[in-house]
Write a protein that holds these residues in place. Sequence first.
Motif, short mmCIF file in Angstrom:
data_model
loop_
_atom_site.label_atom_id
_atom_site.label_comp_id
_atom_site.label_asym_id
_atom_site.label_seq_id
_atom_site.Cartn_x
_atom_site.Cartn_y
_atom_site.Cartn_z
N VAL A 26 38.08 11.83 45.32
CA VAL A 26 36.70 11.84 45.47
C VAL A 26 36.13 11.28 44.02
O VAL A 26 35.10 10.36 43.97
CB VAL A 26 35.92 13.31 45.69
CG1 VAL A 26 34.49 13.25 45.30
CG2 VAL A 26 36.23 13.88 46.95
N ALA A 27 36.54 11.58 43.09
CA ALA A 27 36.39 10.96 41.67
C ALA A 27 36.72 9.54 41.88
O ALA A 27 35.77 8.64 41.20
CB ALA A 27 37.16 11.69 40.80
N GLN A 28 37.87 8.98 42.27
CA GLN A 28 38.18 7.57 42.53
C GLN A 28 37.04 7.10 43.34
O GLN A 28 36.75 5.68 43.20
CB GLN A 28 39.66 7.40 43.22
CG GLN A 28 40.57 7.91 42.11
CD GLN A 28 42.00 7.59 42.64
OE1 GLN A 28 42.08 6.76 43.56
NE2 GLN A 28 42.79 8.77 42.33
N SER A 29 36.50 7.54 44.29
CA SER A 29 35.35 7.10 45.06
C SER A 29 34.00 6.58 44.18
O SER A 29 33.50 5.54 44.57
CB SER A 29 35.10 7.90 46.49
OG SER A 29 34.40 8.93 45.83
N LEU A 30 33.70 7.32 43.26
CA LEU A 30 32.81 7.00 42.41
C LEU A 30 33.29 6.10 41.20
O LEU A 30 32.47 5.14 40.83
CB LEU A 30 32.38 8.31 41.88
CG LEU A 30 31.34 8.97 42.53
CD1 LEU A 30 31.13 10.36 41.90
CD2 LEU A 30 30.03 8.17 42.52
N ASN A 31 34.36 6.08 40.84
CA ASN A 31 34.68 5.34 39.58
C ASN A 31 36.38 5.30 39.44
O ASN A 31 36.98 5.89 38.89
CB ASN A 31 34.39 5.94 38.31
CG ASN A 31 34.65 5.17 37.01
OD1 ASN A 31 34.65 3.94 37.29
ND2 ASN A 31 34.73 5.88 35.96
N SER A 32 36.75 4.23 40.33
CA SER A 32 38.12 3.89 40.30
C SER A 32 38.55 3.03 39.29
O SER A 32 38.01 1.88 38.75
CB SER A 32 38.72 3.24 41.55
OG SER A 32 39.99 2.67 41.65
N SER A 33 39.48 3.42 38.36
CA SER A 33 39.84 2.64 37.23
C SER A 33 40.84 1.47 37.45
O SER A 33 40.94 0.43 36.66
CB SER A 33 40.32 3.50 35.96
OG SER A 33 41.69 3.84 36.39
N LEU A 34 41.62 1.68 38.33
CA LEU A 34 42.55 0.52 38.94
C LEU A 34 42.37 -0.11 40.01
O LEU A 34 43.20 -1.09 40.53
CB LEU A 34 44.05 1.18 38.91
CG LEU A 34 44.62 2.03 37.71
CD1 LEU A 34 45.79 2.50 38.05
CD2 LEU A 34 44.74 0.82 36.49
#
Length: 291
Positions: A26-34
Motif C-alpha cells: 500500500v505504501a508503494q502504491s503511493l510512492n514506489s522508490s524503485l
Amino acid sequence: MCRWLAYSGAPINPSTLVLDAQNSIVAQSLNSSLGAEPVNGDGFGLGWYPSGGTREQTPALFHSTEPAWNDANLRELSTAIESPMFFAHVRAATHPPIQQTNCHPFRFEHWMFMHNGAIIDFPKIKRELTFAVDPELYPHIEGTTDTEVLFYLALTYGLRDDPIAAVGAAIRKIEEVGHAAGIRFPMQGTIAVADGSTIWAFRYSTQHQTRSLFHAVDIPTLLQMYPDIERFRIFDRSAHLVVSEPLNDLPGVFLEVPESTVVVLDGTGYHHEAFLDDAWVPASGVPTSHG
C-alpha cells in the motif's frame, strides 16, 4: 508500471505484509522508490489460497479499481483472512481501461499469475498473440491486458506440466511476434506464478534491463541478523517472500534476483535457475543483441 509481492509459509494475515510493513505494498502504491512510476493507483488485487485447503484448491480473489490506499475493504479482508500463500498487486496501467477484469492477479483453475512490466507495443501485436492462445482457453480471457494474454499463452504452452518451460515458451512467442512487427525489445517484466504449493518468480526482459525483483533471506538467517526485532518472530522457518521492491530498509534482509533468473519458492527454500539467458534467435537464425 506495477508493484507486487508473493508469500508462502505458515498461514498469516496478508495485512502483515500488505499494510503493516515499513514499505508495504500500500505504501508503494503511493510512492514506489524503485518502480517505473512512483504512483500505482490504477487498482489492486489480492489473491489467496485458503488455510487448510488442498494443493489444488482454487484461490480466492479480491479486485478493486480503487487506489489501494483508499479502499477500506482491503484492510478489512487482509486482517481477517489467514493464508499460507497469497499474492498482492498494485497497478499502474500500461494500457487502459481501468476495470476489475484488468486487475492482477489472474486465476485459472488452481493457478495464479501476476506481472510487473509490459509487452511493448502490445496493441500492435495483440491480435496475433491472442490468436496463439489455445481455442479451448480463449473463452476464459475476460480483460484486455497484455498480462492476461501472457498467462493464457503460458497455459497454452504447458504451464500445468512445466511452469518454467511454459513461461519461457510464451515469452519466446512474444519475442518472435514482436520482432516480426519491428519491436526491438518486446518483453519486459517480472512474473509470479503459483499452484498452491510452489511459487515461481521470473525476472526477464528482451533488453536484459528488467524491472526490479527481490526475495527475503530465509527466516533463520533473518533472526540471526536481527535477533532483537520482535516483529520478525511472527514468521515461521518456512516463510518465503518475493517482492518488486524491499519492504524495509534494513541491510541484508532482501536480496536482488539476478537478470534472466527464475526463483522457485517451495517448502525447502529458495532455488535460483537461469531463465532464457541466451540470446533470442529469430527464424532467420540471426541472434538478437541483449543491448
